[in-house]
Design an enzyme around this catalytic site. Structure first.
Site, PDB file in Angstrom:
ATOM      1  CG  HIS A 170      -8.693  -2.774  -2.233  1.00 21.53           C
ATOM      2  ND1 HIS A 170      -9.636  -2.103  -2.970  1.00 21.53           N
ATOM      3  CD2 HIS A 170      -8.508  -2.066  -1.107  1.00 21.53           C
ATOM      4  CE1 HIS A 170     -10.012  -1.021  -2.316  1.00 21.53           C
ATOM      5  NE2 HIS A 170      -9.350  -0.975  -1.176  1.00 21.53           N
ATOM      6  CG  ASP A 207      -2.063   0.969   1.073  1.00 23.01           C
ATOM      7  OD1 ASP A 207      -3.214   0.519   0.962  1.00 23.01           O
ATOM      8  OD2 ASP A 207      -1.804   2.200   1.063  1.00 23.01           O
ATOM      9  CB  ILE A 208       0.817   4.257  -2.169  1.00 23.68           C
ATOM     10  CG1 ILE A 208       1.918   5.122  -2.729  1.00 23.68           C
ATOM     11  CG2 ILE A 208      -0.429   5.060  -1.872  1.00 23.68           C
ATOM     12  CD1 ILE A 208       1.607   5.703  -4.099  1.00 23.68           C
ATOM     13  CG  ASN A 219     -12.090  -0.382   4.047  1.00 22.63           C
ATOM     14  OD1 ASN A 219     -12.386  -0.890   5.123  1.00 22.63           O
ATOM     15  ND2 ASN A 219     -10.949   0.237   3.841  1.00 22.63           N
ATOM     16  CB  VAL A 258      -9.340   2.054  -4.957  1.00 25.66           C
ATOM     17  CG1 VAL A 258      -9.080   1.483  -6.344  1.00 25.66           C
ATOM     18  CG2 VAL A 258      -8.308   3.132  -4.614  1.00 25.66           C
TER      19      VAL A 258
HETATM   20  P1  5GP Z   1      -9.698   1.718   0.371  1.00 26.13           P
HETATM   21  O1  5GP Z   1      -9.737   3.043   1.075  1.00 26.13           O
HETATM   22  O2  5GP Z   1     -10.438   1.785  -0.963  1.00 26.13           O
HETATM   23  O3  5GP Z   1     -10.151   0.571   1.202  1.00 26.13           O
HETATM   24  O4  5GP Z   1      -8.177   1.419   0.089  1.00 26.13           O
HETATM   25  C1  5GP Z   1      -7.486   1.883  -1.028  1.00 26.13           C
HETATM   26  C2  5GP Z   1      -6.030   1.752  -0.701  1.00 26.13           C
HETATM   27  O5  5GP Z   1      -5.290   1.885  -1.890  1.00 26.13           O
HETATM   28  C3  5GP Z   1      -5.525   2.830   0.273  1.00 26.13           C
HETATM   29  O6  5GP Z   1      -5.001   2.208   1.434  1.00 26.13           O
HETATM   30  C4  5GP Z   1      -4.479   3.576  -0.535  1.00 26.13           C
HETATM   31  O7  5GP Z   1      -3.382   3.990   0.236  1.00 26.13           O
HETATM   32  C5  5GP Z   1      -4.104   2.575  -1.617  1.00 26.13           C
HETATM   33  N1  5GP Z   1      -3.697   3.188  -2.855  1.00 26.13           N
HETATM   34  C6  5GP Z   1      -4.363   4.158  -3.539  1.00 26.13           C
HETATM   35  N2  5GP Z   1      -3.698   4.474  -4.660  1.00 26.13           N
HETATM   36  C7  5GP Z   1      -2.595   3.694  -4.686  1.00 26.13           C
HETATM   37  C8  5GP Z   1      -1.504   3.570  -5.610  1.00 26.13           C
HETATM   38  O8  5GP Z   1      -1.421   4.243  -6.631  1.00 26.13           O
HETATM   39  N3  5GP Z   1      -0.546   2.663  -5.313  1.00 26.13           N
HETATM   40  C9  5GP Z   1      -0.603   1.882  -4.185  1.00 26.13           C
HETATM   41  N4  5GP Z   1       0.392   1.019  -4.000  1.00 26.13           N
HETATM   42  N5  5GP Z   1      -1.612   1.975  -3.292  1.00 26.13           N
HETATM   43  C10 5GP Z   1      -2.595   2.870  -3.545  1.00 26.13           C
END
Ligand code: 5GP
Length: 121
Positions: free
Chosen positions: A100, A30-31, A87, A96
């Site tokens: 995931h 995760d970034i 989530n 996103v």
């Molecule tokens: P959500 O909030 O949808 O459950 O999680 C999305 C996750 O994707 C977040 O933890 C966010 O940091 C990660 N994320 C978003 N964009 C990128 C990206 O471009 N690269 C990586 N490696 N992680 C990402």
């Protein structure tokens, strides 16, 4: 379904720190890590939310969990343990819209993972 940033990662249009890949799934760091170890396991098939998981996807979602365990073992955190989270939509904190599995590890994680005044009847 519209394309997300994760489709671009799958297609190698943007870089990611990839930990595992095969024809069905991709695991990458995760970034914006929320724990010492924080990686995501995503299906290569674009499924927007957990509400959209179809019967035909059941094996794929199970496989995502097996890869979470495998990568956790590879990183040396499986025995101490980890947390998996998916989530869903805005109240779940999804940003996103390509499902995931978050895998969080590397320290003892608190529970509950949120501060809420919500009273569950
Ligand atoms: P959500 O909030 O949808 O459950 O999680 C999305 C996750 O994707 C977040 O933890 C966010 O940091 C990660 N994320 C978003 N964009 C990128 C990206 O471009 N690269 C990586 N490696 N992680 C990402």
């Amino acid at each position: 379904m519209s394309e997300t940033i994760f489709t671009k990662i799958i297609n190698k249009e943007i870089p990611a720190d990839i930990l595992f890949e095969d024809d069905r799934v991709l695991a990458f760091k995760d970034i914006n890590p929320q724990a010492p170890v924080h990686f995501l396991v995503i299906p290569k098939k674009a499924i927007a939310t957990t509400n959209d998981i179809a019967q035909e996807d059941e094996a794929l979602v199970g496989y995502m969990h097996r890869i979470a365990a495998k990568v956790s073992a590879d990183l040396g955190v499986a025995n101490d343990g980890y947390r998996t989270v998916m989530n869903c939509n805005k109240h779940g904190g999804q940003t996103v819209y390509h499902i995931h599995l978050h895998v969080l590890a590397g320290k003892a994680l608190g529970w509950p993972p949120y501060q809420s005044k919500l009273k569950i009847e």
